[in-house]
Design a protein around this motif. Structure first.
Motif, PDB file in Angstrom:
ATOM      1  N   UNK A   1       0.823  -1.208   0.000  1.00  0.00           N
ATOM      2  CA  UNK A   1       0.000   0.000   0.000  1.00  0.00           C
ATOM      3  C   UNK A   1       0.863   1.267   0.000  1.00  0.00           C
ATOM      4  N   UNK A   2       1.899   1.290   0.860  1.00  0.00           N
ATOM      5  CA  UNK A   2       2.720   2.492   0.995  1.00  0.00           C
ATOM      6  C   UNK A   2       3.504   2.789  -0.280  1.00  0.00           C
ATOM      7  N   UNK A   3       4.143   1.765  -0.847  1.00  0.00           N
ATOM      8  CA  UNK A   3       4.958   2.015  -2.042  1.00  0.00           C
ATOM      9  C   UNK A   3       4.087   2.329  -3.254  1.00  0.00           C
ATOM     10  N   UNK A   4       2.858   1.811  -3.281  1.00  0.00           N
ATOM     11  CA  UNK A   4       1.952   2.164  -4.378  1.00  0.00           C
ATOM     12  C   UNK A   4       1.544   3.629  -4.277  1.00  0.00           C
ATOM     13  N   UNK A   5       1.312   4.106  -3.050  1.00  0.00           N
ATOM     14  CA  UNK A   5       1.024   5.526  -2.862  1.00  0.00           C
ATOM     15  C   UNK A   5       2.135   6.383  -3.453  1.00  0.00           C
TER      16      UNK A   5
ATOM     17  N   UNK B   1       4.540   9.614  -8.275  1.00  0.00           N
ATOM     18  CA  UNK B   1       5.662   9.799  -9.194  1.00  0.00           C
ATOM     19  C   UNK B   1       5.313   9.447 -10.637  1.00  0.00           C
ATOM     20  N   UNK B   2       4.402   8.498 -10.841  1.00  0.00           N
ATOM     21  CA  UNK B   2       4.116   7.982 -12.177  1.00  0.00           C
ATOM     22  C   UNK B   2       2.729   8.428 -12.635  1.00  0.00           C
ATOM     23  N   UNK B   3       2.619   9.126 -13.757  1.00  0.00           N
ATOM     24  CA  UNK B   3       1.301   9.608 -14.201  1.00  0.00           C
ATOM     25  C   UNK B   3       0.375   8.489 -14.657  1.00  0.00           C
TER      26      UNK B   3
ATOM     27  N   UNK C   1       0.454  -9.337   4.336  1.00  0.00           N
ATOM     28  CA  UNK C   1       0.151  -8.632   5.587  1.00  0.00           C
ATOM     29  C   UNK C   1       0.917  -7.318   5.694  1.00  0.00           C
ATOM     30  N   UNK C   2       1.285  -6.720   4.562  1.00  0.00           N
ATOM     31  CA  UNK C   2       2.069  -5.482   4.589  1.00  0.00           C
ATOM     32  C   UNK C   2       1.225  -4.267   4.214  1.00  0.00           C
ATOM     33  N   UNK C   3      -0.046  -4.351   4.441  1.00  0.00           N
ATOM     34  CA  UNK C   3      -0.897  -3.207   4.156  1.00  0.00           C
ATOM     35  C   UNK C   3      -1.574  -3.260   2.812  1.00  0.00           C
ATOM     36  N   UNK C   4      -1.236  -4.258   1.987  1.00  0.00           N
ATOM     37  CA  UNK C   4      -1.818  -4.339   0.650  1.00  0.00           C
ATOM     38  C   UNK C   4      -3.327  -4.566   0.637  1.00  0.00           C
ATOM     39  N   UNK C   5      -3.897  -5.295   1.621  1.00  0.00           N
ATOM     40  CA  UNK C   5      -5.366  -5.406   1.600  1.00  0.00           C
ATOM     41  C   UNK C   5      -6.071  -4.057   1.590  1.00  0.00           C
ATOM     42  N   UNK C   6      -5.396  -3.012   2.105  1.00  0.00           N
ATOM     43  CA  UNK C   6      -5.995  -1.683   2.060  1.00  0.00           C
ATOM     44  C   UNK C   6      -6.202  -1.212   0.629  1.00  0.00           C
TER      45      UNK C   6
END
Length: 302
Positions: free
Chosen positions: A43-47, A52-54, A95-100
């Motif tokens: 979730x965090x790295x996708x944010x 950064x990426x359009x 379990x690293x926040x991706x379900x969000x």
């Protein structure tokens, strides 16, 4: 010509994917070694990536399912063919926040895995999330991804669910960012020259890949000579007017080329130009649709 180079920018003809000819694992190793990149996000790295990426092609999957395994070599092949489209995967079962991410994009994991979406940061409301509704096979996916990159229609594209966004907050954030950018404090002539230089650098990166830099410089020379003649500028006697004519010539040629360029190239070349520490000193974190805004990074700094 440079115009044709921009118009045709997109999938490279260098790579032809033939998955049945190789075992799955060997194909993946080969593609990882010699071709494009596929980014695994939580979730965090996708944010951060959205800031950064359009444009992002996003594969949402529920763990190590067989269809996701089979899709992986094609993702690397498409990344090599479409290097300007950020290819991303999110494992919704970890379990690293991706379900969000599933909650945010209203993804029903029980509907099947994988599910493919595109996130288009600068698109208007209703077009920021694009779902892929076609078969999980290479050619239809590649055509859909190409359409996402170029901002064109595709038979397998449908608007996806978008998180609620406060458009007023977006407008206020944009205004705050513009005020924080110290480019606006520079003298007009300095600011214009800086913007021309940065945008030309972006354009040259595209033209260099197409082998059209010499054609571009020739077009600039023609435009410059025309401006000098029309304005009776003595090139050796008035350095300021000569420099300004050179800047305007480059702007004229750039805008002419971009008129027929794919949408993603226009976005990249014409993105805002910022002085490096403007946003940092204002305490502005990169914003994106996940935070209620489609603003983000992706702007060159001086």
């Amino acid at each position: 010509s440079p115009v044709e180079a921009l118009r045709c920018a997109g999938p490279s003809p260098r790579f032809v994917m033939r998955p049945p000819l190789l075992p799955w694992l060997a194909a993946v190793l080969m593609l990882q070694a010699c071709c494009g990149l596929v980014h695994d996000h939580d979730f965090a790295s996708l944010q951060d990536a959205v800031g950064r990426q359009p444009r992002i092609m996003l594969v949402l999957h529920d763990g190590e399912c067989q269809p996701t395994h089979e899709l992986t070599p094609w993702l690397y092949a498409m990344s090599e063919r479409l290097p300007d489209l950020h290819m991303a995967r999110v494992d919704l079962s970890n379990t690293t926040g991706s379900p969000s991410v599933a909650q945010l994009l209203n993804v029903d994991v029980g509907r099947g895995s994988p599910q493919v979406k595109a996130l288009v940061r600068e698109a208007p409301p209703g077009s920021r999330v694009v779902d892929y509704v076609g078969p999980l096979s290479f050619n239809p996916l590649l055509k859909w991804a190409t359409a996402v990159l170029h901002g064109t229609d595709n038979e397998h594209a449908t608007p996806g669910y978008e998180p609620p966004v406060d458009e007023g907050k977006i407008a206020r954030e944009r205004e705050r960012r513009e005020k924080a950018n110290r480019m606006s404090t520079l003298p007009k002539g300095v600011r214009q020259m800086a913007e021309t230089m940065i945008k030309e650098t972006r354009l040259k990166q595209v033209l260099d890949r197409a082998g059209k830099l010499d054609d571009y410089e020739a077009d600039v020379a023609v435009a410059f000579k025309k401006l000098v003649a029309e304005n009776s500028i003595e090139a050796g006697a008035d350095s300021f007017k000569t420099q300004e004519a050179n800047r305007i010539a480059r702007d004229i040629v750039r805008e002419r080329l971009l008129k027929t360029a794919p949408e993603y190239i226009r976005e990249r070349v014409n993105a805002d130009v910022n002085l490096g520490d403007g946003n940092a000193r204002a305490g502005l974190a990169p914003a994106n649709p996940f935070a209620g805004s489609v603003l983000g990074r992706g702007k060159d700094e001086l």
